[in-house]
Structures are given as C-alpha cells and as structure tokens.
Scaffold this motif. Structure first.
Motif, mmCIF file in Angstrom:
data_model
loop_
_atom_site.group_PDB
_atom_site.id
_atom_site.type_symbol
_atom_site.label_atom_id
_atom_site.label_comp_id
_atom_site.label_asym_id
_atom_site.label_seq_id
_atom_site.Cartn_x
_atom_site.Cartn_y
_atom_site.Cartn_z
ATOM 1 N N LYS A 135 -25.254 -63.006 75.967
ATOM 2 C CA LYS A 135 -24.444 -63.859 75.102
ATOM 3 C C LYS A 135 -25.347 -64.768 74.269
ATOM 4 O O LYS A 135 -26.212 -65.452 74.810
ATOM 5 C CB LYS A 135 -23.509 -64.739 75.938
ATOM 6 N N PRO A 136 -25.150 -64.746 72.946
ATOM 7 C CA PRO A 136 -25.945 -65.655 72.107
ATOM 8 C C PRO A 136 -25.466 -67.085 72.289
ATOM 9 O O PRO A 136 -24.295 -67.345 72.559
ATOM 10 C CB PRO A 136 -25.669 -65.154 70.687
ATOM 11 N N LYS A 137 -26.392 -68.014 72.170
ATOM 12 C CA LYS A 137 -26.031 -69.425 72.288
ATOM 13 C C LYS A 137 -25.290 -69.854 71.032
ATOM 14 O O LYS A 137 -25.754 -69.657 69.931
ATOM 15 C CB LYS A 137 -27.281 -70.275 72.486
ATOM 16 N N GLU A 138 -24.155 -70.460 71.247
ATOM 17 C CA GLU A 138 -23.338 -70.888 70.100
ATOM 18 C C GLU A 138 -23.349 -72.382 69.957
ATOM 19 O O GLU A 138 -23.441 -73.133 70.820
ATOM 20 C CB GLU A 138 -21.904 -70.385 70.254
ATOM 21 N N SER A 176 -26.930 -52.947 70.077
ATOM 22 C CA SER A 176 -26.007 -53.908 69.488
ATOM 23 C C SER A 176 -24.962 -54.358 70.508
ATOM 24 O O SER A 176 -24.647 -55.551 70.595
ATOM 25 C CB SER A 176 -25.323 -53.286 68.274
ATOM 26 N N MET A 177 -24.437 -53.428 71.283
ATOM 27 C CA MET A 177 -23.461 -53.781 72.313
ATOM 28 C C MET A 177 -24.095 -54.655 73.386
ATOM 29 O O MET A 177 -23.492 -55.625 73.846
ATOM 30 C CB MET A 177 -22.871 -52.523 72.941
ATOM 31 N N PHE A 192 -32.501 -36.349 65.932
ATOM 32 C CA PHE A 192 -33.277 -37.581 65.934
ATOM 33 C C PHE A 192 -32.460 -38.734 65.375
ATOM 34 O O PHE A 192 -32.448 -39.832 65.930
ATOM 35 C CB PHE A 192 -34.565 -37.407 65.127
ATOM 36 N N VAL A 193 -31.764 -38.499 64.278
ATOM 37 C CA VAL A 193 -30.967 -39.563 63.657
ATOM 38 C C VAL A 193 -29.810 -39.972 64.562
ATOM 39 O O VAL A 193 -29.557 -41.171 64.753
ATOM 40 C CB VAL A 193 -30.463 -39.125 62.269
ATOM 41 N N VAL A 194 -29.113 -39.035 65.154
ATOM 42 C CA VAL A 194 -28.002 -39.361 66.051
ATOM 43 C C VAL A 194 -28.520 -40.112 67.282
ATOM 44 O O VAL A 194 -27.901 -41.083 67.738
ATOM 45 C CB VAL A 194 -27.228 -38.084 66.454
ATOM 46 N N GLY A 195 -29.658 -39.706 67.799
ATOM 47 C CA GLY A 195 -30.248 -40.422 68.930
ATOM 48 C C GLY A 195 -30.621 -41.850 68.575
ATOM 49 O O GLY A 195 -30.372 -42.785 69.350
ATOM 50 N N ALA A 196 -31.211 -42.046 67.409
ATOM 51 C CA ALA A 196 -31.581 -43.398 66.977
ATOM 52 C C ALA A 196 -30.348 -44.254 66.746
ATOM 53 O O ALA A 196 -30.317 -45.434 67.121
ATOM 54 C CB ALA A 196 -32.433 -43.330 65.713
ATOM 55 N N LEU A 197 -29.303 -43.677 66.154
ATOM 56 C CA LEU A 197 -28.069 -44.437 65.938
ATOM 57 C C LEU A 197 -27.389 -44.783 67.260
ATOM 58 O O LEU A 197 -26.857 -45.880 67.422
ATOM 59 C CB LEU A 197 -27.117 -43.656 65.039
ATOM 60 N N THR A 198 -27.421 -43.873 68.208
ATOM 61 C CA THR A 198 -26.847 -44.147 69.520
ATOM 62 C C THR A 198 -27.593 -45.281 70.203
ATOM 63 O O THR A 198 -26.974 -46.189 70.764
ATOM 64 C CB THR A 198 -26.875 -42.883 70.396
ATOM 65 N N CYS A 199 -28.917 -45.241 70.145
ATOM 66 C CA CYS A 199 -29.709 -46.332 70.718
ATOM 67 C C CYS A 199 -29.411 -47.645 70.005
ATOM 68 O O CYS A 199 -29.342 -48.703 70.635
ATOM 69 C CB CYS A 199 -31.200 -46.015 70.633
ATOM 70 N N GLY A 200 -29.214 -47.600 68.699
ATOM 71 C CA GLY A 200 -28.888 -48.797 67.943
ATOM 72 C C GLY A 200 -27.543 -49.381 68.331
ATOM 73 O O GLY A 200 -27.391 -50.593 68.447
ATOM 74 N N VAL A 201 -26.553 -48.515 68.535
ATOM 75 C CA VAL A 201 -25.231 -48.987 68.948
ATOM 76 C C VAL A 201 -25.302 -49.586 70.345
ATOM 77 O O VAL A 201 -24.713 -50.646 70.613
ATOM 78 C CB VAL A 201 -24.201 -47.834 68.879
ATOM 79 N N GLU A 247 -30.479 -56.566 61.231
ATOM 80 C CA GLU A 247 -29.213 -56.432 61.940
ATOM 81 C C GLU A 247 -29.213 -55.216 62.862
ATOM 82 O O GLU A 247 -28.724 -55.284 63.980
ATOM 83 C CB GLU A 247 -28.058 -56.318 60.949
ATOM 84 N N MET A 248 -29.718 -54.094 62.377
ATOM 85 C CA MET A 248 -29.738 -52.847 63.147
ATOM 86 C C MET A 248 -31.149 -52.279 63.112
ATOM 87 O O MET A 248 -31.487 -51.489 62.224
ATOM 88 C CB MET A 248 -28.760 -51.832 62.554
#
Length: 95
Positions: A92-95, A84-85, A72-81, A28-29
C-alpha cells in the motif's frame, strides 16, 4: 471552439511532448520498455537467422519468429500487470 476546450488543448499541448509522455509511461509500467526491447531483439535475431536458416522453409521460420516475439511481449506484459497489482494492492502506498 469554446474557451474551456481551448484551455484543455493548450494545457495538453504545452505540458506533454512525445519524450515526456514516453518517459511517463515507462515510469508507470516499467515492463513495457522491456517488452519492446525483447520484441526488437527477437526480430533482429530472426532477421539475422533468416540468412542462415538452411533448408527450413521461409514460412516456417517466420511463424517461429512471430511466436517467439509475441511470447516475449505477452510475458513482459503479464509481468508488468502482476507488478502493477502487487504495487497497488499488496504494498500500500503511503497517502
């Protein structure tokens, strides 16, 4: 306990183990394991350099290592967010 609560608990316990929950979170992340690994690398490097810090005070060395690990952790979380966005809104995922 009511039967509805028992069914929820048994479904939860039988369906997920610690490993499967961890693998699901990694899918997921994907930047969470990168942040965890980076944190571990910074802590390991800090422990190694702790022995060879020269005349630097211990408190100053620990502050530098804490800031590096948190960065490092904040940078990785920012990249993850951002990832995700991008995945949810731009592509757009195919539905």
């Amino acid at each position: 306990m009511s039967s509805s609560q028992e069914s929820v608990f048994s479904e939860y316990e039988s369906d997920t183990s610690q490993t499967s929950k961890l693998l699901r979170k990694f899918k997921e992340m994907p930047f969470v394991p990168i942040g965890m690994a980076g944190f571990a690398v910074v802590v390991g490097y800090g422990l190694y350099k702790l022995k060879h810090r020269g005349n630097m005070k211990l408190s100053l060395h620990l502050i530098h290592m804490r800031v590096a690990a948190q960065g490092f952790v904040v940078g990785a979380l920012t990249c993850g967010v951002l990832y995700s966005m991008l995945r949810d809104y731009a592509v757009k995922p195919k539905e």
